[in-house]
Write a protein that holds these residues in place. Sequence first.
Motif, PDB file in Angstrom:
ATOM      1  N   ASN A  19       0.804  -1.224   0.000  1.00 30.05           N
ATOM      2  CA  ASN A  19       0.000   0.000   0.000  1.00 30.05           C
ATOM      3  C   ASN A  19       0.837   1.274   0.000  1.00 30.05           C
ATOM      4  O   ASN A  19       0.337   2.348   0.344  1.00 30.05           O
ATOM      5  CB  ASN A  19      -0.938  -0.007   1.206  1.00 30.05           C
TER       6      ASN A  19
ATOM      7  N   GLN B 288      -0.806   4.079  -4.124  1.00 35.64           N
ATOM      8  CA  GLN B 288      -2.124   3.641  -4.535  1.00 35.64           C
ATOM      9  C   GLN B 288      -2.841   4.755  -5.283  1.00 35.64           C
ATOM     10  O   GLN B 288      -2.503   5.935  -5.125  1.00 35.64           O
ATOM     11  CB  GLN B 288      -2.979   3.284  -3.304  1.00 35.64           C
TER      12      GLN B 288
ATOM     13  N   THR C 167      -8.473   4.937   0.231  1.00 33.92           N
ATOM     14  CA  THR C 167      -7.021   5.039   0.372  1.00 33.92           C
ATOM     15  C   THR C 167      -6.570   6.355   1.007  1.00 33.92           C
ATOM     16  O   THR C 167      -5.499   6.415   1.607  1.00 33.92           O
ATOM     17  CB  THR C 167      -6.336   4.881  -1.000  1.00 33.92           C
TER      18      THR C 167
ATOM     19  N   SER D 228       1.204   4.264   3.206  1.00 35.53           N
ATOM     20  CA  SER D 228       0.082   3.441   3.661  1.00 35.53           C
ATOM     21  C   SER D 228      -0.737   4.127   4.738  1.00 35.53           C
ATOM     22  O   SER D 228      -1.848   3.695   5.045  1.00 35.53           O
ATOM     23  CB  SER D 228       0.611   2.106   4.206  1.00 35.53           C
TER      24      SER D 228
ATOM     25  N   TYR E 283       1.634  -0.317  -9.295  1.00 35.05           N
ATOM     26  CA  TYR E 283       1.479   0.359  -8.009  1.00 35.05           C
ATOM     27  C   TYR E 283       1.915  -0.511  -6.835  1.00 35.05           C
ATOM     28  O   TYR E 283       1.682  -1.725  -6.821  1.00 35.05           O
ATOM     29  CB  TYR E 283       0.020   0.781  -7.809  1.00 35.05           C
ATOM     30  N   GLY E 284       2.522   0.140  -5.845  1.00 37.62           N
ATOM     31  CA  GLY E 284       2.924  -0.544  -4.625  1.00 37.62           C
ATOM     32  C   GLY E 284       4.093  -1.503  -4.847  1.00 37.62           C
ATOM     33  O   GLY E 284       4.591  -1.681  -5.961  1.00 37.62           O
TER      34      GLY E 284
END
Length: 409
Positions: free
Chosen positions: A74, A77, A83, A136, A212-213
Amino acid sequence: MKKRILYISSVIIILVGTISYFSLSTKTSNNTNEYIAITPIATHINGMDFIDSATCVECHAQIVEDHYKTAHFNSLQTANKNTIKGSFDKNKNTLKLNNKVTFNFIKKDSGFYQEPVFNNQNTPFYSAKMDIVVGSGTKGQSYLMWNNNNLLQLQASYFTPTDSWINSPGAPDQLAPARPVLERCLECHTTYAQNITGDKNSNQFHKKNFVYGIDCQRCHGPVKKHLVYHKQNPTDKIAKHIIKYSSLSRQQRLDACALCHSGLRTETTERAFSFAIGDTLKKFSFPDYDESSLKDLDVHGNQYGLLKASKCFTNSNSLDCTTCHNPHKKERGNISSFNQKCMDCHTSLSKPINCSGDNNEIKKMGNNCIQCHMPLVKSETMKIQISKNEEISVDVRTHLIGIYNLKNN
């Protein structure tokens, strides 16, 4: 009559053959689509195909499900109501930047926006959409926006300890332009992002060539060939065409983490996202600080340097990051698990180590080995400007394992 029967029989044979042929062709076609036609979500400049980590669910459902909850996965994102940690509720959706400017955080049908407003004016100076979330939310979050293909960091961020909007770390206390986001900034927050221009100082990226991530492929390398092979050979339970962490040397395992957890580094001629699992990090960058000086090893971002300076590390031939951390799982706050990691080592020694700390203090801490021997320490590099005259340091758990004064922590 015989001719008629012969004719009918011939037609039936032809029909059965045709149906069988098309049935077989369809089955083969389906197998090909199912087992081989795997569409990548992005492609590295070296030709490596990235696939969606959701593809791994079929065989590794629990691992993938657990990994989706980790801070690593995360770390970058797309921005949405789930999110973004900052509030858009009335009375909680503002940031007073200074005596002249206030940021309002607005939810619209088209997304979520940061809108700075000068005093006594109703119209915002600009309305910037929050397209990407960085972080995150464990410590906080920053937000990025797309301007065509240009990626920019917005001025306002979110700080988890105070549950409030703040001025982004390093930003001035006055209204400032959005900052360009370079590929080196993204390297530690996402698996892959392709720069359009090829210039490492450019902030132009291919929006559709983004992974992503930090996902499976960051630590296990390309998995497409692995996936195709095991789809075609479902009875083979021995993993093929994938990098196993256990097959790497200790330094290779450390380098995989040190890429992002060894503080500020000076790059060589290699580009961001060039380093791959199993590579030697020194070929790509070197520390921008004195590795032998503890004062140069800040708790924010240099867990690798602090761990290497610890006796637990220097007295071991095998200890590395994964000795204590399972990258597949969200372990934050799981005191008993980390305590057990400490005990696994210290009770297996030829001379087991017994805790010699003050019994009252030990009891007060709930026998928490980590809180005592790896306490939270204020970062010298990560500081948050709460107000014009108030700056606070972010508390980060040190990886310099040692004996600390309990009463001062």
